[in-house]
Design a protein around this motif. Structure first.
Motif, PDB file in Angstrom:
ATOM      1  N   TRP A 162       0.831  -1.029  -0.032  1.00  0.00           N
ATOM      2  CA  TRP A 162      -0.007  -0.195  -0.041  1.00  0.00           C
ATOM      3  C   TRP A 162       0.981   1.350  -0.059  1.00  0.00           C
ATOM      4  CZ3 TRP A 162      -4.493  -0.929  -1.710  1.00  0.00           C
ATOM      5  CH2 TRP A 162      -4.987  -2.193  -1.439  1.00  0.00           C
ATOM      6  N   GLY A 163       2.236   1.201   0.074  1.00  0.00           N
ATOM      7  CA  GLY A 163       3.061   2.291   0.232  1.00  0.00           C
ATOM      8  C   GLY A 163       4.023   2.315  -0.871  1.00  0.00           C
ATOM      9  N   LEU A 164       4.791   1.536  -0.963  1.00  0.00           N
ATOM     10  CA  LEU A 164       5.815   1.457  -2.155  1.00  0.00           C
ATOM     11  C   LEU A 164       5.291   1.394  -3.327  1.00  0.00           C
ATOM     12  CD1 LEU A 164       9.302  -0.304  -0.679  1.00  0.00           C
ATOM     13  CD2 LEU A 164       8.889   1.947  -1.595  1.00  0.00           C
ATOM     14  N   ARG A 165       4.468   0.448  -3.503  1.00  0.00           N
ATOM     15  CA  ARG A 165       4.068   0.013  -4.903  1.00  0.00           C
ATOM     16  C   ARG A 165       3.394   1.269  -5.448  1.00  0.00           C
ATOM     17  NH1 ARG A 165       0.789  -5.294  -5.658  1.00  0.00           N
ATOM     18  NH2 ARG A 165       2.181  -6.215  -4.422  1.00  0.00           N
ATOM     19  N   GLN A 166       2.591   1.839  -4.827  1.00  0.00           N
ATOM     20  CA  GLN A 166       1.955   3.140  -5.195  1.00  0.00           C
ATOM     21  C   GLN A 166       2.946   4.185  -5.410  1.00  0.00           C
ATOM     22  OE1 GLN A 166      -1.281   2.518  -5.198  1.00  0.00           O
ATOM     23  NE2 GLN A 166      -0.822   0.696  -4.178  1.00  0.00           N
ATOM     24  N   VAL A 167       4.150   4.338  -4.647  1.00  0.00           N
ATOM     25  CA  VAL A 167       4.986   5.535  -4.893  1.00  0.00           C
ATOM     26  C   VAL A 167       5.817   5.127  -6.108  1.00  0.00           C
ATOM     27  CG1 VAL A 167       6.715   6.729  -3.845  1.00  0.00           C
ATOM     28  CG2 VAL A 167       4.916   5.902  -2.357  1.00  0.00           C
ATOM     29  N   HIS A 168       6.202   3.590  -6.498  1.00  0.00           N
ATOM     30  CA  HIS A 168       6.766   3.498  -7.502  1.00  0.00           C
ATOM     31  C   HIS A 168       6.824   4.014  -8.819  1.00  0.00           C
ATOM     32  CE1 HIS A 168       9.383   0.288  -9.790  1.00  0.00           C
ATOM     33  NE2 HIS A 168       8.227   0.409 -10.658  1.00  0.00           N
ATOM     34  N   LYS A 169       5.428   4.272  -9.151  1.00  0.00           N
ATOM     35  CA  LYS A 169       4.932   5.074 -10.535  1.00  0.00           C
ATOM     36  C   LYS A 169       5.648   6.352 -10.632  1.00  0.00           C
ATOM     37  CE  LYS A 169       0.214   3.524 -10.024  1.00  0.00           C
ATOM     38  NZ  LYS A 169      -0.075   3.627  -8.432  1.00  0.00           N
ATOM     39  N   HIS A 170       6.301   6.891  -9.552  1.00  0.00           N
ATOM     40  CA  HIS A 170       6.664   8.076  -9.483  1.00  0.00           C
ATOM     41  C   HIS A 170       8.238   8.081  -9.521  1.00  0.00           C
ATOM     42  CE1 HIS A 170       2.824   9.401  -8.927  1.00  0.00           C
ATOM     43  NE2 HIS A 170       2.720   9.022  -7.973  1.00  0.00           N
ATOM     44  N   GLY A 171       9.002   6.880  -9.496  1.00  0.00           N
ATOM     45  CA  GLY A 171      10.403   6.778  -9.683  1.00  0.00           C
ATOM     46  C   GLY A 171      11.148   6.270  -8.714  1.00  0.00           C
ATOM     47  N   HIS A 172      12.424   6.140  -8.437  1.00  0.00           N
ATOM     48  CA  HIS A 172      13.196   5.983  -7.638  1.00  0.00           C
ATOM     49  C   HIS A 172      13.255   6.954  -6.534  1.00  0.00           C
ATOM     50  CE1 HIS A 172      13.672   1.922  -8.911  1.00  0.00           C
ATOM     51  NE2 HIS A 172      14.536   2.164  -9.839  1.00  0.00           N
ATOM     52  N   VAL A 173      13.669   8.194  -6.882  1.00  0.00           N
ATOM     53  CA  VAL A 173      13.654   9.147  -5.887  1.00  0.00           C
ATOM     54  C   VAL A 173      12.611   9.179  -4.785  1.00  0.00           C
ATOM     55  CG1 VAL A 173      14.124  11.716  -5.505  1.00  0.00           C
ATOM     56  CG2 VAL A 173      15.181  10.579  -7.540  1.00  0.00           C
ATOM     57  N   ALA A 174      11.438   9.108  -5.575  1.00  0.00           N
ATOM     58  CA  ALA A 174      10.220   9.204  -4.589  1.00  0.00           C
ATOM     59  C   ALA A 174      10.242   7.950  -3.666  1.00  0.00           C
ATOM     60  CB  ALA A 174       8.883   8.991  -5.645  1.00  0.00           C
ATOM     61  N   GLU A 175      10.659   7.009  -4.053  1.00  0.00           N
ATOM     62  CA  GLU A 175      10.617   5.753  -3.353  1.00  0.00           C
ATOM     63  C   GLU A 175      11.875   5.817  -2.030  1.00  0.00           C
ATOM     64  OE1 GLU A 175       9.933   1.756  -6.261  1.00  0.00           O
ATOM     65  OE2 GLU A 175      11.839   2.773  -6.118  1.00  0.00           O
ATOM     66  N   LEU A 176      12.683   6.562  -2.549  1.00  0.00           N
ATOM     67  CA  LEU A 176      13.894   6.841  -1.651  1.00  0.00           C
ATOM     68  C   LEU A 176      13.264   7.705  -0.406  1.00  0.00           C
ATOM     69  CD1 LEU A 176      16.785   5.670  -1.803  1.00  0.00           C
ATOM     70  CD2 LEU A 176      17.584   8.086  -2.544  1.00  0.00           C
ATOM     71  N   LEU A 177      12.574   8.762  -1.036  1.00  0.00           N
ATOM     72  CA  LEU A 177      11.990   9.649  -0.026  1.00  0.00           C
ATOM     73  C   LEU A 177      11.036   8.975   1.114  1.00  0.00           C
ATOM     74  CD1 LEU A 177      11.875  13.047  -2.104  1.00  0.00           C
ATOM     75  CD2 LEU A 177      13.260  12.430  -0.410  1.00  0.00           C
ATOM     76  N   PHE A 178      10.180   8.030   0.509  1.00  0.00           N
ATOM     77  CA  PHE A 178       8.953   7.520   1.233  1.00  0.00           C
ATOM     78  C   PHE A 178       9.851   6.733   2.041  1.00  0.00           C
ATOM     79  CE2 PHE A 178       6.896   3.501   1.761  1.00  0.00           C
ATOM     80  CZ  PHE A 178       5.634   4.060   1.980  1.00  0.00           C
ATOM     81  N   THR A 179      10.819   5.910   1.868  1.00  0.00           N
ATOM     82  CA  THR A 179      11.323   5.205   2.959  1.00  0.00           C
ATOM     83  C   THR A 179      12.288   5.977   3.982  1.00  0.00           C
ATOM     84  OG1 THR A 179      13.567   4.684   1.733  1.00  0.00           O
ATOM     85  CG2 THR A 179      11.950   2.941   1.366  1.00  0.00           C
ATOM     86  N   PHE A 180      12.566   7.048   3.641  1.00  0.00           N
ATOM     87  CA  PHE A 180      13.352   8.126   4.435  1.00  0.00           C
ATOM     88  C   PHE A 180      12.195   8.660   5.593  1.00  0.00           C
ATOM     89  CE2 PHE A 180      16.187  11.545   5.471  1.00  0.00           C
ATOM     90  CZ  PHE A 180      17.424  10.918   5.137  1.00  0.00           C
ATOM     91  N   GLY A 181      11.099   9.094   4.986  1.00  0.00           N
ATOM     92  CA  GLY A 181       9.924   9.313   5.825  1.00  0.00           C
ATOM     93  C   GLY A 181       9.594   8.156   6.727  1.00  0.00           C
ATOM     94  N   LEU A 182       9.340   7.047   6.296  1.00  0.00           N
ATOM     95  CA  LEU A 182       8.993   5.924   6.897  1.00  0.00           C
ATOM     96  C   LEU A 182       9.824   5.768   8.444  1.00  0.00           C
ATOM     97  CD1 LEU A 182       6.826   3.558   6.977  1.00  0.00           C
ATOM     98  CD2 LEU A 182       8.508   2.181   5.719  1.00  0.00           C
ATOM     99  N   ALA A 183      11.175   5.813   7.839  1.00  0.00           N
ATOM    100  CA  ALA A 183      12.250   5.711   9.031  1.00  0.00           C
ATOM    101  C   ALA A 183      11.747   6.542  10.217  1.00  0.00           C
ATOM    102  CB  ALA A 183      13.577   5.776   8.754  1.00  0.00           C
TER     103      ALA A 183
END
Ligand SMILES: Nc1ncnc2c1ncn2[C@@H]1O[C@H](COP(=O)(O)OP(=O)(O)OP(=O)(O)O)[C@@H](O)[C@H]1O
Ligand SMILES: [Mg+2]
Lengths: 295, 231
Positions: free
Chosen positions: A80-101
């Motif tokens: 429900w997180g990464l897979r949605q963010v994935h469409k917007h590319g790797h930078v978005a994924e990186l920021l997502f995991t950063f926020g998650l931490a």
């Protein structure tokens, strides 16, 4: 001599723990291209869940329940997180995991407070396993090694001998071809991400009481496992294994040696050593010990 | 069996296919020809659900556009990628196993069956596929897809860079595939085997179908060959 033996054993048990963390990180990276900044947060969650479950029903149920719980959270995060963010590319994924931490750290603050919790080694595993002359080796360290080795061998067999393991191996290099053959690759991603989190959670269960369980533990170990993944070679499981043992032993020896060089104690510079190794390696061998790609 | 209408495909912002139409009947061998870069691979990758696309792709009267690639595979479409895309670190046997959609699924093709057709693959069953020769790798990608028992198989440039003797073997396999009632959409650049084995051919230029006809039509129509096929 006995000092050397005991420290080597300590180094190996710490190295195996580090490998439980770095293997998931590197596998997720090579499969999905996601560098998960929150990986160590799942380690921390494992420790806190184990603390909570052990307080209620004991350590042994916690050993199983906490990693499963962490793995389930990992799968939800992927689905429900990464897979949605994935469409917007790797930078978005990186920021997502950063926020998650950060989110996980804050959640831990809210629920368990800002100081360390009393997560202890269970009584039956407390005490020395053997003594040699002056030194003694704790049972719990032996137990940590046993758990790590068992789990890692199981995973190795699963990756090389089972169908899903073959699908994972093929998807590492050819995700689209694998999907076109009829394999549900998105689900494989979710399982691998969840599996990596569960493994980190298990490391938290057995590391949280060997060391300390406190809200800073993710931030303390996170950079080390990144160093391991870089030193071993991005995406290389074998490289991560070698680098984990190397850095595990290096740190264990460095903090326990009281040699000094030009007035500086080795134990004082111990925390910097892994980063030094990484910087040197990036200069002289940018693809890491066993990596196949540059940088 | 398969009916493609007004298919448009995109890589990011670049618009590659501009309304492709094609149709393949049951048990038919149809070729899609054209020069380098006209969008032949993009066409079959779009049909397979591997590229962003719009339009309509109906397989046995069911719409495929919008489905995921693995869902499309489960509905009976097979895809053999170009460049002999084997899994190089896995053994020949493991490559074939991954062609099956479920473990111990059975269909028109079994592993023993394929080993009989290609004893070479059997001899090298436990070899890492990356060590096979180009021709053997091509056979392996074909057999891997057949293990999934498709009803229509789309094959991307199977004869590219292969020795004439191996091209003959590939053509032989296509006959076998047809005999078992499976349709083929063959993507080729050269006319060589396409003219001999196809019932119908489509020629592509600039992301569109520019000609449709039988092998005889293509043989007789020098203008088409000159404008869209010969280099
Ligand atoms: N992944 C991609 N990203 C962006 N553009 C692409 C991509 N793949 C192909 N293209 C472009 O799309 C066009 C059609 O490519 P396609 O691979 O379908 O051609 P083709 O007819 O199969 O020819 P060939 O196999 O000889 O290259 C080309 O102009 C190519 O540059
Ligand atoms: Mg092509």
């Amino acid at each position: 001599m006995e000092f050397f033996l005991v420290q080597t054993l300590n180094g190996i048990s710490y190295g195996l723990l580090l490998f439980m963390l770095s293997s998931g990180l590197t596998l997720v990276f090579s499969l999905m291209g996601v560098l998960n900044f929150a990986h160590a947060s799942f380690y921390m969650l494992g420790a806190y869940f184990a603390f909570q479950v052990s307080a209620k029903i004991g350590f042994w149920p916690a050993l199983v329940a906490a990693p499963l719980l962490v793995g389930a959270i990992g799968m939800l995060v992927e689905r429900w997180g990464l897979r949605q963010v994935h469409k917007h590319g790797h930078v978005a994924e990186l920021l997502f995991t950063f926020g998650l931490a950060y989110l996980i750290e804050e959640a831990v603050h809210l629920i368990w407070g800002r100081s360390a919790v009393e997560y202890r080694v269970p009584a039956e595993l407390d005490g020395p396993l053997f003594r040699i002359i002056g030194s003694q080796y704790p049972i719990y360290r032996g137990f940590m090694m046993l758990v790590s080795v068992t789990v890692l061998v199981t995973i190795w067999l699963a990756l090389t001998r089972t169908r899903i393991g073959l699908v994972i191996q093929a998807a590492l290099t050819h995700p689209q071809t694998v999907e076109a053959l009829g394999h549900n690759v998105p689900r494989v991603f979710m399982l691998v991400f969840g599996g990596g989190c569960a493994l980190a959670g298990l490391a938290g269960v057995i590391g949280g009481n060997a060391f300390v369980t406190e809200p800073g533990m993710a931030a303390a170990v996170g950079p080390i496992i990144f160093v391991i993944v870089v030193v071993g070679g991005m995406g290389s499981l074998a490289g991560a294994f070698v680098a984990s043992l190397l850095i595990g032993c290096m740190q264990t020896f460095a903090v326990s040696l009281d040699w000094s060089l030009a007035g500086i104690k080795i134990s004082q510079v111990a925390p910097v050593l892994p980063y030094l190794l990484m910087v040197l390696l990036l200069i002289f061998r940018p693809k890491g010990l066993m990596g196949t790609r540059e940088g | 069996m398969l009916e493609v209408k007004d298919l448009h495909a995109y890589y990011g912002k670049s618009h590659i296919l501009h309304g492709v139409h094609l149709r393949i009947g049951k048990g038919e061998i149809v070729s899609l020809l054209g020069r380098n870069g006209v969008g032949r691979s993009t066409t079959i990758r779009s049909i397979m659900g591997l590229v962003d696309c719009a339009g309509s792709v109906r397989l046995k009267d069911e719409e495929m556009v919008g489905l995921k690639a693995y869902e499309i595979a489960h509905r009976g479409l097979g895809y053999v990628p170009e460049n002999r895309d084997i899994f190089p670190t896995l053994t020949v046997r493991q490559n074939l196993l991954l062609g099956q959609k479920k473990s111990n699924a059975t269909g028109r093709w079994s592993m023993d069956n394929l080993y009989q057709l290609f004893p070479l693959l059997k001899d090298r069953a436990e070899t890492q596929a990356g060590f096979l020769s180009g021709g053997e790798q091509q056979m392996l990608t074909l057999c891997r897809t057949l293990m999934g028992d498709p009803e229509l198989v789309m094959i991307d440039e199977p004869t590219e860079g292969l020795a004439p003797k191996i091209v003959e073997q590939v053509a032989g396999l296509f006959e076998e595939i047809r005999k078992r009632g499976v349709s083929i959409l063959l993507v080729e650049q050269k006319l060589a085997i396409a003219l001999d084995i196809s019932e119908r051919l489509y020629v592509m230029g600039h992301g569109q179908i520019v000609f449709e006809g039988t092998p005889r039509d293509v043989r007789e129509n020098a203008a088409i060959r000159k404008e869209w096929l010969e280099v």
